[in-house]
Design an enzyme around this catalytic site. Structure first.
Site, mmCIF file in Angstrom:
data_model
loop_
_atom_site.group_PDB
_atom_site.id
_atom_site.type_symbol
_atom_site.label_atom_id
_atom_site.label_comp_id
_atom_site.label_asym_id
_atom_site.label_seq_id
_atom_site.Cartn_x
_atom_site.Cartn_y
_atom_site.Cartn_z
ATOM 1 N N GLU A 1 40.123 -1.190 21.962
ATOM 2 C CA GLU A 1 39.619 -0.095 22.802
ATOM 3 C C GLU A 1 38.084 -0.091 22.833
ATOM 4 O O GLU A 1 37.480 0.134 23.875
ATOM 5 C CB GLU A 1 40.187 1.243 22.290
ATOM 6 C CG GLU A 1 39.697 2.490 22.984
ATOM 7 C CD GLU A 1 39.965 2.537 24.485
ATOM 8 O OE1 GLU A 1 40.689 1.681 25.020
ATOM 9 O OE2 GLU A 1 39.401 3.430 25.146
ATOM 10 N N HIS B 1 41.457 -18.149 13.140
ATOM 11 C CA HIS B 1 42.299 -19.160 13.780
ATOM 12 C C HIS B 1 41.764 -19.550 15.161
ATOM 13 O O HIS B 1 42.536 -19.863 16.057
ATOM 14 C CB HIS B 1 43.742 -18.654 13.887
ATOM 15 C CG HIS B 1 44.347 -18.371 12.549
ATOM 16 N ND1 HIS B 1 44.627 -19.355 11.635
ATOM 17 C CD2 HIS B 1 44.663 -17.197 11.941
ATOM 18 C CE1 HIS B 1 45.126 -18.818 10.529
ATOM 19 N NE2 HIS B 1 45.152 -17.493 10.699
ATOM 20 N N LYS C 1 40.057 5.162 38.433
ATOM 21 C CA LYS C 1 40.641 5.861 37.298
ATOM 22 C C LYS C 1 42.158 5.890 37.346
ATOM 23 O O LYS C 1 42.825 5.795 36.334
ATOM 24 C CB LYS C 1 40.105 7.290 37.246
ATOM 25 C CG LYS C 1 40.598 8.033 36.046
ATOM 26 C CD LYS C 1 39.557 8.899 35.442
ATOM 27 C CE LYS C 1 39.966 9.377 34.079
ATOM 28 N NZ LYS C 1 39.731 8.362 33.050
ATOM 29 N N TRP D 1 39.760 2.424 47.271
ATOM 30 C CA TRP D 1 39.700 1.334 46.300
ATOM 31 C C TRP D 1 40.432 0.195 46.986
ATOM 32 O O TRP D 1 41.645 0.258 47.204
ATOM 33 C CB TRP D 1 40.393 1.737 45.004
ATOM 34 C CG TRP D 1 40.237 0.720 43.915
ATOM 35 C CD1 TRP D 1 39.161 0.555 43.093
ATOM 36 C CD2 TRP D 1 41.197 -0.275 43.526
ATOM 37 N NE1 TRP D 1 39.384 -0.485 42.226
ATOM 38 C CE2 TRP D 1 40.613 -1.012 42.464
ATOM 39 C CE3 TRP D 1 42.460 -0.628 43.975
ATOM 40 C CZ2 TRP D 1 41.277 -2.070 41.851
ATOM 41 C CZ3 TRP D 1 43.114 -1.670 43.366
ATOM 42 C CH2 TRP D 1 42.523 -2.377 42.309
ATOM 43 N N GLU E 1 34.101 -2.427 30.363
ATOM 44 C CA GLU E 1 34.299 -1.758 31.648
ATOM 45 C C GLU E 1 33.064 -1.019 32.133
ATOM 46 O O GLU E 1 32.873 -0.903 33.336
ATOM 47 C CB GLU E 1 35.543 -0.867 31.650
ATOM 48 C CG GLU E 1 35.547 0.276 30.679
ATOM 49 C CD GLU E 1 36.887 1.022 30.646
ATOM 50 O OE1 GLU E 1 37.718 0.853 31.541
ATOM 51 O OE2 GLU E 1 37.087 1.792 29.698
ATOM 52 N N CYS F 1 42.611 5.139 45.545
ATOM 53 C CA CYS F 1 42.231 5.747 46.806
ATOM 54 C C CYS F 1 42.496 7.251 46.682
ATOM 55 O O CYS F 1 43.433 7.673 46.006
ATOM 56 C CB CYS F 1 42.986 5.240 48.019
ATOM 57 S SG CYS F 1 42.720 3.494 48.349
ATOM 58 N N ARG G 1 38.719 7.872 41.996
ATOM 59 C CA ARG G 1 39.903 7.093 42.360
ATOM 60 C C ARG G 1 39.562 5.809 43.106
ATOM 61 O O ARG G 1 40.431 4.970 43.350
ATOM 62 C CB ARG G 1 40.839 7.938 43.223
ATOM 63 C CG ARG G 1 41.327 9.192 42.545
ATOM 64 C CD ARG G 1 42.184 10.000 43.487
ATOM 65 N NE ARG G 1 43.414 9.325 43.806
ATOM 66 C CZ ARG G 1 44.531 9.429 43.111
ATOM 67 N NH1 ARG G 1 44.564 10.192 42.043
ATOM 68 N NH2 ARG G 1 45.601 8.771 43.468
ATOM 69 N N LYS H 1 35.916 -0.482 26.227
ATOM 70 C CA LYS H 1 34.890 0.488 26.648
ATOM 71 C C LYS H 1 33.611 -0.253 27.038
ATOM 72 O O LYS H 1 32.997 0.031 28.052
ATOM 73 C CB LYS H 1 34.567 1.498 25.534
ATOM 74 C CG LYS H 1 35.583 2.573 25.261
ATOM 75 C CD LYS H 1 35.703 3.642 26.314
ATOM 76 C CE LYS H 1 36.644 3.322 27.401
ATOM 77 N NZ LYS H 1 38.027 3.330 27.314
ATOM 78 N N ASN I 1 46.972 6.281 50.834
ATOM 79 C CA ASN I 1 46.789 5.812 49.458
ATOM 80 C C ASN I 1 48.073 5.102 49.063
ATOM 81 O O ASN I 1 49.144 5.689 49.131
ATOM 82 C CB ASN I 1 46.530 7.007 48.525
ATOM 83 C CG ASN I 1 46.639 6.622 47.059
ATOM 84 O OD1 ASN I 1 46.337 5.500 46.696
ATOM 85 N ND2 ASN I 1 47.066 7.559 46.238
ATOM 86 N N GLY I 2 47.940 3.823 48.681
ATOM 87 C CA GLY I 2 49.133 3.066 48.295
ATOM 88 C C GLY I 2 49.075 1.680 48.904
ATOM 89 O O GLY I 2 48.009 1.228 49.329
HETATM 90 C C1 G6P Z 1 42.958 2.517 34.937
HETATM 91 C C2 G6P Z 1 41.802 3.222 34.275
HETATM 92 C C3 G6P Z 1 41.923 3.106 32.757
HETATM 93 C C4 G6P Z 1 43.273 3.635 32.298
HETATM 94 C C5 G6P Z 1 44.414 2.909 33.004
HETATM 95 C C6 G6P Z 1 45.753 3.570 32.718
HETATM 96 O O1 G6P Z 1 42.828 1.144 34.779
HETATM 97 O O2 G6P Z 1 40.578 2.678 34.703
HETATM 98 O O3 G6P Z 1 40.900 3.865 32.138
HETATM 99 O O4 G6P Z 1 43.384 3.482 30.916
HETATM 100 O O5 G6P Z 1 44.215 2.958 34.420
HETATM 101 O O6 G6P Z 1 45.732 4.862 33.270
HETATM 102 P P1 G6P Z 1 46.680 6.041 32.848
HETATM 103 O O7 G6P Z 1 46.284 7.169 33.748
HETATM 104 O O8 G6P Z 1 48.078 5.579 33.092
HETATM 105 O O9 G6P Z 1 46.427 6.328 31.418
#
Ligand code: G6P
Length: 615
Positions: free
Chosen positions: A488, A511, A610, A75, A495, A2, A27, A492, A101-102
């Site tokens: 990773e 396995h 994010k 969010w 997501e 948020c 956010r 990518k 926010n929270g």
């Molecule tokens: C969210 C984002 C990810 C990120 C993760 C950790 O889930 O969508 O892209 O890797 O948070 O965020 P940070 O800011 O702690 O790296």
């Protein structure tokens, strides 16, 4: 998650709030809303499900006057994304509006008590409890908004950054923070408020970061005042000058922030390295480490806590620290660590790895380790964010604002800092020899140029993406330093394209996971020339023998894998420990182009945010 924005000054608040919401949309983008007090004293609240542009369409013919206001982009946590659950929320009398926010953990208890007092609730959110509680305290105690917020803050359990306005006092915003970020911009005769500095930077570079437990009283034409909820004394206000520029926040001609951020990596990594490797390539300069040399030399163990992409970078960090420093490393999901009754001692060094520096679980994990006597070190991107302020020491990755929700340049920045740290600690401990240090340090310096080389394959990767756009499942395989790269790469793709993808250690595949392989399930295999190259080649054979399609990321000049893989992407030769910095690039581009082909919203994928400032 948020995002909050606020403004008080002489301009039309609506324009600043909307622009700020656009900047904070990363956010959360389930809904958004604004509240302004008009010149005639009306408290106008407009909200809309969906993105900020939906709010703009909705508000277009409304009264948008007033030079004080608060706004929010959501969010969703409590209550589905709809117009009613969107912020700002009104108090029962319609006099007070609040954005939050929270998460308020004791909201059901508070709500029940307020219902007993005759309060009616219209939304399913935890936030509405806060605004009703503030009004209740104001009326029963006959006190000011500030006193009511202060009292409410004592009764609320959970995380919050809030901003509140009162129709009866159009010259004031009250803001408070506990475990969720809040920044106040100090302009000439005006104040700005936001969850991070990005909505503020185009107006002023002077900011005040609120600390946990603080309440700001922002009065028009008066000096900013900040108090602690437990006392009446004004805290010392520390004004920070931001270095960020507005250009860093724009797309710069790219269709998406993600693509811009992928292509920025040669520059962002050059910034990350700048001044940290001596000209002769023989030493690493990281004051955050050397200032606390003894803690690192005496470390019995390094624990790295992180979430998401940062957790993948942490896994690479484990290889780096174990290889160069011979210190055992535990990599933990912050959300698991904080509730796992972990064994932590004052001999441990805990590294909190986080792009945003605000991830609630990572912050809580570091606080837990700190309370047990560990030395806590932050590796973050966002300057002045909560994690760097809570640690004993740290090191920024300096890759500039990352706006695309899928992390790219922060990942490579994190790996680069971890590599430099590992070399430095290894040098201090005597576990890395001068020649190795020099070789790897010089290779770190070559990374920006080598990434530019990989960009020449952009068109090829774009074409490859066309072939695989309609696959329903993907497997990403790697070993050693590049097992985290496989994780990773899969993340990518998942997501931003919403295609199911699984990252796996290439040898472990036999396995169980190998049962999934058929002609419809492509495998992306990272098979660069490292110490397990021959083993990875075997793993490719195993996939091919089951009719699987293979896209292989190989070292330039490789002829063996070329013979067996269906498609090959070559990356330049570099020290093994740095290969994840190169293999990341084609994996980022492949995910990007597949998502674009599928028509996905690359910068704001569904259900994600994010910065995750809730549990
Ligand atoms: C969210 C984002 C990810 C990120 C993760 C950790 O889930 O969508 O892209 O890797 O948070 O965020 P940070 O800011 O702690 O790296």
């Amino acid at each position: 998650m948020c995002g909050i924005v606020g403004y008080i000054g002489n301009r039309r608040a609506y324009d600043i709030l909307i622009q700020g919401l656009h900047r904070l949309e990363y956010r959360g983008y389930d809904s958004s809303g604004v509240a302004m007090i008009s010149e005639t004293g009306e408290l106008n609240i407009y909200k809309s499900k969906g993105k900020v542009e939906a709010l703009e369409r909705y508000a277009v013919d409304k009264d948008l006057g007033g030079n004080i206001g608060i706004a929010h982009t959501r969010w969703a946590t409590h209550g589905e994304p709809n117009d009613i659950n969107a912020h700002p929320h009104y108090s029962q009398s319609g006099r007070i509006a609040l954005v939050h926010n929270g998460t308020i953990e004791n909201y059901s208890v508070l709500k029940e008590a307020l219902i007993q007092q005759g309060y009616k609730f219209v939304s399913q959110t935890d936030t509405e409890v806060a605004v009703q509680l503030i009004e209740y305290i104001m009326t029963t105690n006959n006190c000011s908004l500030f006193d009511a917020v202060k009292e409410a803050a004592k009764r609320i359990v959970g995380a919050y950054a809030i901003a509140v306005v009162d129709r009866e006092n159009p010259g004031q915003i009250i803001a408070a923070r506990q475990s969720s970020p809040l920044v106040i911009g100090v302009g000439e005769g005006e104040y700005f408020l936001a969850s991070d500095a990005t909505p503020i930077i185009e107006y002023t570079n002077k900011v005040v970061y609120l600390n946990d437990g603080e309440i700001a009283v922002i009065n028009r034409d008066e000096e900013l005042k900040v108090y602690h909820i437990n006392g009446a004394d004004q805290s010392k206000i520390e004004i920070t000058e931001l270095q960020m520029s507005i250009e860093q926040l724009e797309k710069g001609g790219y269709p998406h922030f993600m693509l811009k951020e992928i292509f920025e990596q040669p520059r962002t990594l050059a910034d990350c390295i700048s001044g940290r490797i001596t000209a002769d390539g023989k030493s690493i300069v990281l004051a955050g480490v050397t200032d606390h040399k003894e803690r690192f030399l005496n470390a019995g163990r390094i624990i790295i806590v992180a979430c998401g992409t940062s957790w993948h970078a942490a896994l690479i960090g484990k290889h780096l620290f174990e290889d160069f420093c011979r210190i055992p490393v535990a990599v933990e999901y912050a959300s698991e660590f904080r509730y796992s009754n972990p064994v932590v001692t004052d001999k441990d060094v805990l590294i909190a790895l986080s792009q945003s520096g605000e991830t609630a679980d990572t912050l809580a994990a570091l606080e837990l380790a700190k309370s047990k006597g560990a030395f806590v070190f932050g590796i973050c991107n966002v300057i002045g964010s909560s994690i760097p302020r809570a640690t004993h020491s740290g090191c920024y990755i300096h890759v500039g604002p990352e706006i695309g929700v899928a992390s790219t340049k922060a990942f490579t920045g994190q790996v680069t800092v971890l590599a430099m740290m590992a070399l430095l600690i290894g040098q201090m401990k005597g576990t890395v020899d001068a020649e190795t240090l020099e070789t790897v340090a010089n290779d770190i310096r070559r990374v920006p140029t080598l990434i530019k080389e990989i960009f020449k394959l952009n068109d090829k990767i774009e074409d490859l993406a066309k072939i695989f756009t309609y696959a329903h499942n993907f497997l990403y395989l790697g070993r050693g330093y590049n097992f985290p790269s496989a994780l990773e790469g899969a993340l990518k793709l998942k997501e931003i394209s919403y295609i199911h993808a699984e990252g796996y250690p290439a040898a472990e595949m036999k396995h169980g996971t190998i049962a999934l392989i058929d002609n419809d399930m492509p495998s992306v295999v990272i098979a660069i020339k490292d110490h397990v190259y021959d083993k990875t080649v075997n793993n490719i054979q195993q996939v091919k023998a089951r009719g699987g399609k293979v896209v292989a990321i190989v070292t330039e000049g490789d002829t063996v894998v070329k013979e067996m893989a269906d498609y090959v992407i070559e990356v330049p030769q570099i020290s093994e420990c740095l290969t994840p910095l190169l293999t990341a690039i084609p994996l980022q581009l492949l995910a990007y182009y597949i998502a674009v082909n599928k028509g996905r919203n690359v910068d704001q994928p569904r259900n994600l945010a994010k910065s995750v400032t809730v549990e």
